[in-house]
Enzyme design. Sequence first.
Site, PDB file in Angstrom:
ATOM      1  N   PRO A   1       0.966  -1.421  -0.157  1.00  0.00           N
ATOM      2  CA  PRO A   1      -0.416  -0.064  -0.030  1.00  0.00           C
ATOM      3  C   PRO A   1       0.968   1.292   0.211  1.00  0.00           C
ATOM      4  O   PRO A   1       0.442   2.774  -0.734  1.00  0.00           O
ATOM      5  CB  PRO A   1      -0.943   0.013   1.326  1.00  0.00           C
ATOM      6  CG  PRO A   1      -0.222  -1.166   2.007  1.00  0.00           C
ATOM      7  CD  PRO A   1       0.513  -2.261   0.909  1.00  0.00           C
TER       8      PRO A   1
ATOM      9  N   ARG B   1      -4.016  -8.729 -20.801  1.00  0.00           N
ATOM     10  CA  ARG B   1      -4.329  -8.486 -21.311  1.00  0.00           C
ATOM     11  C   ARG B   1      -3.702  -7.722 -22.981  1.00  0.00           C
ATOM     12  O   ARG B   1      -4.631  -7.371 -23.958  1.00  0.00           O
ATOM     13  CB  ARG B   1      -5.800  -7.980 -21.457  1.00  0.00           C
ATOM     14  CG  ARG B   1      -5.602  -6.275 -20.268  1.00  0.00           C
ATOM     15  CD  ARG B   1      -7.284  -6.293 -20.094  1.00  0.00           C
ATOM     16  NE  ARG B   1      -7.606  -5.212 -21.075  1.00  0.00           N
ATOM     17  CZ  ARG B   1      -7.984  -4.305 -21.494  1.00  0.00           C
ATOM     18  NH1 ARG B   1      -6.673  -3.235 -21.090  1.00  0.00           N
ATOM     19  NH2 ARG B   1      -8.790  -3.846 -22.651  1.00  0.00           N
TER      20      ARG B   1
HETATM   21 CL1  6GU Z   1      -0.364  -3.923  -3.624  1.00  0.00          CL
HETATM   22  N1  6GU Z   1      -0.846  -4.540  -1.045  1.00  0.00           N
HETATM   23  C1  6GU Z   1      -1.914  -4.799   0.237  1.00  0.00           C
HETATM   24  N2  6GU Z   1      -1.661  -5.123   1.094  1.00  0.00           N
HETATM   25  N3  6GU Z   1      -2.870  -3.329   0.630  1.00  0.00           N
HETATM   26  C2  6GU Z   1      -2.803  -2.915  -0.346  1.00  0.00           C
HETATM   27  C3  6GU Z   1      -1.754  -2.670  -1.459  1.00  0.00           C
HETATM   28  C4  6GU Z   1      -1.339  -3.685  -2.021  1.00  0.00           C
HETATM   29  N4  6GU Z   1      -2.762  -1.794  -3.110  1.00  0.00           N
HETATM   30  C5  6GU Z   1      -3.527  -1.093  -2.477  1.00  0.00           C
HETATM   31  N5  6GU Z   1      -3.568  -1.337  -1.206  1.00  0.00           N
END
Ligand code: 6GU
Length: 273
Positions: free
Chosen positions: A92, A161
């Site tokens: 995130p 895609r």
């Molecule tokens: Cl890539 N991982 C996690 N754990 N939470 C997320 C994310 C990724 N992208 C948005 N929220």
Amino acid sequence: MRLDVVTIFPEYLEPLNVSLVGKARARGVLDVHVHDLREWTYDRHNTVDDTPYGGGPGMVMKTEPWGEALDTSLADGYEAGAHSPVLVVPTPSGRPFTQELAVELSTEPWLLFTPARYEGIDRRVIDEYATRLRVVEVSIGDYVLAGGEAAVLVITEAVARLLPGVLGNAESHRDDSFAPGAMANLLEGPVFTKPPEWRGRAIPDVLLSGHHGKIARWRRDQAFARTALNRPDLIERCEASAFDKKDREILSILGFAPEPGGRFWRRPTAVEE
Ligand code: 6GU
């Protein structure tokens, strides 16, 4: 393209056998290898996490299993003739995943994904591989998932895609919402198919008119309406030169006005619905 995924939940990646990504694999366009991180643990409990230095909540994924998993996956790939791996780290706190990044990743010959659980992977692992490979830390949106596996599925589908020979024809991508240079990055409007009437609902007359110019104009108007409603930021981001006379009329109806700076901004409305 070769894809490697190292995860503690290999079964979470089962959807890679289905639908578009599954077909790309069957056609030999994609070569997918899913690895269980716990294969590189040597204690009775197959431990992959430990408490964070400095304290705080949650657990951190340990260096050693990741180091061995990545070394082995990289060695396997090189041995199979793959080259130039890009380490894609779902987190995130990564860079936002966009269509532009999907297009960029679709040109790479080899992607290696490291979806993490818990509070993430010990930073030294990413720093270590960054000395040898291109590393891209990627977030799929402003919300928190329990782990990166769902993000791997999202990124893989968006990338797969775009690979030559996966979708019917290259034209298919040109009008994608968010395609670089797509109709000034508008969201796509509604679509319809047979039957011509369903539960008393008809097809918009213009779509039955056979008048290609009018149809294109109507679709663009619909795209503006939907974009104004759901993503006004996309309109505000466009250069005013992207809009023709009719576009400007529609934008005015939708509450947007040109600014001296050359962009369109929405006039403040009395009540935002
Ligand atoms: Cl890539 N991982 C996690 N754990 N939470 C997320 C994310 C990724 N992208 C948005 N929220």
